[in-house]
Scaffold this motif. Structure first.
Motif, PDB file in Angstrom:
ATOM      1  N   TYR A   1      10.154   3.547   1.862  1.00 48.00           N
ATOM      2  CA  TYR A   1       9.124   4.513   1.487  1.00 48.00           C
ATOM      3  C   TYR A   1       9.750   5.909   1.443  1.00 48.00           C
ATOM      4  O   TYR A   1      10.451   6.327   2.379  1.00 48.00           O
ATOM      5  N   ILE A   2       9.511   6.635   0.351  1.00 46.39           N
ATOM      6  CA  ILE A   2      10.048   7.976   0.161  1.00 46.39           C
ATOM      7  C   ILE A   2       8.881   8.955   0.046  1.00 46.39           C
ATOM      8  O   ILE A   2       7.970   8.755  -0.758  1.00 46.39           O
ATOM      9  N   SER A   3       8.900  10.012   0.841  1.00 47.39           N
ATOM     10  CA  SER A   3       7.872  11.047   0.741  1.00 47.39           C
ATOM     11  C   SER A   3       8.245  12.022  -0.371  1.00 47.39           C
ATOM     12  O   SER A   3       9.403  12.435  -0.491  1.00 47.39           O
ATOM     13  N   THR A   4       7.274  12.387  -1.183  1.00 47.38           N
ATOM     14  CA  THR A   4       7.515  13.312  -2.294  1.00 47.38           C
ATOM     15  C   THR A   4       6.998  14.719  -1.999  1.00 47.38           C
ATOM     16  O   THR A   4       6.866  15.535  -2.907  1.00 47.38           O
ATOM     17  N   LYS A   5       6.724  15.015  -0.729  1.00 45.69           N
ATOM     18  CA  LYS A   5       6.285  16.358  -0.358  1.00 45.69           C
ATOM     19  C   LYS A   5       7.459  17.332  -0.401  1.00 45.69           C
ATOM     20  O   LYS A   5       8.620  16.931  -0.451  1.00 45.69           O
ATOM     21  N   VAL A   6       7.158  18.643  -0.326  1.00 45.00           N
ATOM     22  CA  VAL A   6       8.195  19.669  -0.247  1.00 45.00           C
ATOM     23  C   VAL A   6       8.596  19.841   1.220  1.00 45.00           C
ATOM     24  O   VAL A   6       7.739  20.007   2.089  1.00 45.00           O
TER      25      VAL A   6
ATOM     26  N   ILE B   1       0.856  -1.190   0.000  1.00 44.70           N
ATOM     27  CA  ILE B   1       0.000   0.000   0.000  1.00 44.70           C
ATOM     28  C   ILE B   1       0.894   1.243   0.000  1.00 44.70           C
ATOM     29  O   ILE B   1       1.732   1.425   0.889  1.00 44.70           O
ATOM     30  N   VAL B   2       0.706   2.080  -1.017  1.00 48.13           N
ATOM     31  CA  VAL B   2       1.475   3.318  -1.145  1.00 48.13           C
ATOM     32  C   VAL B   2       0.492   4.481  -1.159  1.00 48.13           C
ATOM     33  O   VAL B   2      -0.390   4.551  -2.023  1.00 48.13           O
ATOM     34  N   HIS B   3       0.600   5.371  -0.191  1.00 51.45           N
ATOM     35  CA  HIS B   3      -0.320   6.508  -0.087  1.00 51.45           C
ATOM     36  C   HIS B   3       0.093   7.637  -1.037  1.00 51.45           C
ATOM     37  O   HIS B   3       1.173   7.614  -1.634  1.00 51.45           O
ATOM     38  N   GLU B   4      -0.782   8.631  -1.149  1.00 56.02           N
ATOM     39  CA  GLU B   4      -0.470   9.817  -1.943  1.00 56.02           C
ATOM     40  C   GLU B   4       0.776  10.502  -1.390  1.00 56.02           C
ATOM     41  O   GLU B   4       1.012  10.507  -0.191  1.00 56.02           O
ATOM     42  N   TYR B   5       1.552  11.102  -2.275  1.00 58.14           N
ATOM     43  CA  TYR B   5       2.816  11.780  -1.924  1.00 58.14           C
ATOM     44  C   TYR B   5       3.842  10.802  -1.330  1.00 58.14           C
ATOM     45  O   TYR B   5       4.654  11.178  -0.502  1.00 58.14           O
ATOM     46  N   GLU B   6       3.747   9.531  -1.777  1.00 58.57           N
ATOM     47  CA  GLU B   6       4.729   8.526  -1.365  1.00 58.57           C
ATOM     48  C   GLU B   6       5.165   7.717  -2.577  1.00 58.57           C
ATOM     49  O   GLU B   6       4.439   7.617  -3.581  1.00 58.57           O
TER      50      GLU B   6
ATOM     51  N   PHE C   1      16.309  26.082   3.094  1.00 54.86           N
ATOM     52  CA  PHE C   1      16.158  25.638   1.711  1.00 54.86           C
ATOM     53  C   PHE C   1      14.945  24.736   1.610  1.00 54.86           C
ATOM     54  O   PHE C   1      14.624  23.993   2.544  1.00 54.86           O
ATOM     55  N   LEU C   2      14.247  24.822   0.491  1.00 54.21           N
ATOM     56  CA  LEU C   2      13.065  24.002   0.218  1.00 54.21           C
ATOM     57  C   LEU C   2      13.439  22.973  -0.843  1.00 54.21           C
ATOM     58  O   LEU C   2      14.072  23.314  -1.851  1.00 54.21           O
ATOM     59  N   PHE C   3      13.050  21.724  -0.615  1.00 56.02           N
ATOM     60  CA  PHE C   3      13.428  20.671  -1.545  1.00 56.02           C
ATOM     61  C   PHE C   3      12.381  19.565  -1.562  1.00 56.02           C
ATOM     62  O   PHE C   3      11.565  19.439  -0.656  1.00 56.02           O
ATOM     63  N   LYS C   4      12.429  18.749  -2.608  1.00 57.96           N
ATOM     64  CA  LYS C   4      11.567  17.576  -2.713  1.00 57.96           C
ATOM     65  C   LYS C   4      12.318  16.495  -3.474  1.00 57.96           C
ATOM     66  O   LYS C   4      13.207  16.783  -4.284  1.00 57.96           O
ATOM     67  N   ILE C   5      11.943  15.224  -3.217  1.00 57.72           N
ATOM     68  CA  ILE C   5      12.565  14.102  -3.912  1.00 57.72           C
ATOM     69  C   ILE C   5      11.929  13.999  -5.295  1.00 57.72           C
ATOM     70  O   ILE C   5      10.722  13.795  -5.415  1.00 57.72           O
ATOM     71  N   GLU C   6      12.743  14.157  -6.312  1.00 60.02           N
ATOM     72  CA  GLU C   6      12.254  14.152  -7.690  1.00 60.02           C
ATOM     73  C   GLU C   6      12.444  12.785  -8.353  1.00 60.02           C
ATOM     74  O   GLU C   6      11.591  12.316  -9.088  1.00 60.02           O
ATOM     75  N   ASP C   7      13.587  12.152  -8.117  1.00 62.47           N
ATOM     76  CA  ASP C   7      13.896  10.846  -8.701  1.00 62.47           C
ATOM     77  C   ASP C   7      14.202   9.881  -7.553  1.00 62.47           C
ATOM     78  O   ASP C   7      15.307   9.886  -6.998  1.00 62.47           O
ATOM     79  N   ALA C   8      13.216   9.057  -7.201  1.00 58.62           N
ATOM     80  CA  ALA C   8      13.357   8.180  -6.032  1.00 58.62           C
ATOM     81  C   ALA C   8      14.487   7.174  -6.217  1.00 58.62           C
ATOM     82  O   ALA C   8      15.230   6.883  -5.274  1.00 58.62           O
TER      83      ALA C   8
ATOM     84  N   ASN D   1       4.309   3.650  -7.366  1.00 58.36           N
ATOM     85  CA  ASN D   1       3.635   4.905  -7.042  1.00 58.36           C
ATOM     86  C   ASN D   1       2.411   4.627  -6.177  1.00 58.36           C
ATOM     87  O   ASN D   1       2.151   3.486  -5.785  1.00 58.36           O
ATOM     88  N   ALA D   2       1.642   5.684  -5.900  1.00 59.83           N
ATOM     89  CA  ALA D   2       0.481   5.561  -5.018  1.00 59.83           C
ATOM     90  C   ALA D   2      -0.514   4.518  -5.539  1.00 59.83           C
ATOM     91  O   ALA D   2      -0.765   4.418  -6.740  1.00 59.83           O
ATOM     92  N   GLY D   3      -1.057   3.733  -4.600  1.00 64.79           N
ATOM     93  CA  GLY D   3      -2.037   2.717  -4.953  1.00 64.79           C
ATOM     94  C   GLY D   3      -1.850   1.451  -4.128  1.00 64.79           C
ATOM     95  O   GLY D   3      -0.966   1.363  -3.276  1.00 64.79           O
TER      96      GLY D   3
END
Length: 327
Positions: free
Chosen positions: A87-92, A31-36, A115-122, A51-53
């Motif tokens: 599990y990697i969070s894709t939030k900012v 189970i993968v939630h949104e933004y994960e 600094f603000l960042f997000k994971i782009e390529d898991a 991806n999510a699902g």
């Protein structure tokens, strides 16, 4: 009951989480939630990514890992297999940074910001940061990114002189951000913003910044310097934002405008500082009453600033009025 692999109780600040059981059964529910994103990791390398699902794990949706497992003796389609699920969070996320640095003239600096960042390529992030740096927790990831960013900022600021760093802080921060964007991309991370929140130097270089850099000792420059000193002392005593920088280090950008001038009314008493002994003497004095040093600046040829048109001493590198670079 089939095995359920899920990131539960995730906190807003969590960047990464490792599923505690590395024995994964075929037919398990992932189970993968949104933004994960879920990454299957084994032997130091990232394999299949989800991806999510809700996903039922089979050899069809784990092609990369299955290809690896078929080369291992004893692998069977019904037996559990070994793999780490990350599990990697894709939030900012909002990170903090702070470091010591030096300018081209070796002026010491204390700088910090966020600094603000997000994971782009898991996959790239897991291979380069998680596996490459053994950073399997959010704290580990934050410590690595902070140290990595500090190193790049130190390197970039070493290319600028003191006047440029302080009078063009916003421009400098944009240049620094652009210089580290590619480095973050190589780690699978998108750097969405980089901000300088505070910058300072030692008292000696503050005087160079507001006085000696002009090449003379006009009363208005000295008064600005004295205003900065008073404000700095007040900030230090009040335990404000500059207290965390150490003794003698305080924030000063907030009392400067874009031209590097102090946003305060000058005192009515015109005083200058003797360049030799540091005594405060009336601005009309020709000699220091404490040590006898001449306070009359030597005559020198002047040129016009190409930006603001003011007369400035020949040979100046920067205009003392507007800060423009003089070629």
């Amino acid at each position: 009951m089939p095995q359920v692999v899920e990131w539960t109780n995730a906190r807003p600040e969590d960047i990464i989480w490792r599923y505690p059981n590395e024995d994964i059964t075929w037919g398990a529910q992932l189970i993968v939630h949104e933004y994960e994103m879920a990454v299957f990791f084994r032997d130091g390398k990232a394999y299949d990514i989800f991806n999510a699902g809700r996903h039922t794990l089979t050899t069809l949706n784990l092609p990369l890992l299955t290809n690896l497992l078929t080369r291992i003796a004893g692998f069977g389609g019904n037996k559990p297999f070994k793999a780490m699920v990350l599990y990697i969070s894709t939030k900012v996320f909002n990170g903090k940074w702070g470091t010591s640095a030096q300018t081209t003239e070796l002026a010491p600096l204390k700088v910090f910001g966020q600094f603000l960042f997000k994971i782009e390529d898991a996959s790239l992030f897991v291979n380069e940061v998680v596996g490459g740096q053994n950073a399997f927790t959010t704290e580990d990831v934050n410590n690595f990114l902070r140290g990595f960013l500090n190193e790049k900022i130190i390197s970039e600021l070493s290319h600028y002189d003191l006047v440029t760093v302080f009078t063009r802080l916003q421009e400098t921060s944009i240049i620094v951000k652009n210089s580290v964007l590619d480095y973050f991309k190589r780690l699978g991370i998108e750097l969405t913003d980089l901000r300088f929140e505070g910058i300072d130097t030692t008292p000696e270089y503050r005087e160079r910044l507001f006085w000696l850099k002009t090449g003379s000792t006009p009363a208005d420059t000295v008064l600005r310097m004295e205003t900065v000193k008073s404000a700095a002392a007040s900030l230090g005593q009040s335990g404000g934002g500059g207290a965390g920088l150490g003794t003698g280090m305080v924030l000063i950008p907030q009392i400067m405008n874009s031209a590097g001038q102090v946003q305060a009314q000058a005192p009515t008493a015109a005083l200058v500082i003797c360049p030799k002994c540091g005594a405060h003497v009336p601005a009309t004095s020709k000699f220091c009453p404490e040590c006898g040093t001449s306070l009359t600046p030597p005559s020198a040829a002047t040129i016009k600033c190409p930006k603001c048109g003011h007369d400035i001493p020949a040979g100046s590198k920067f205009c003392p009025e507007c800060g423009a670079t003089i070629s």
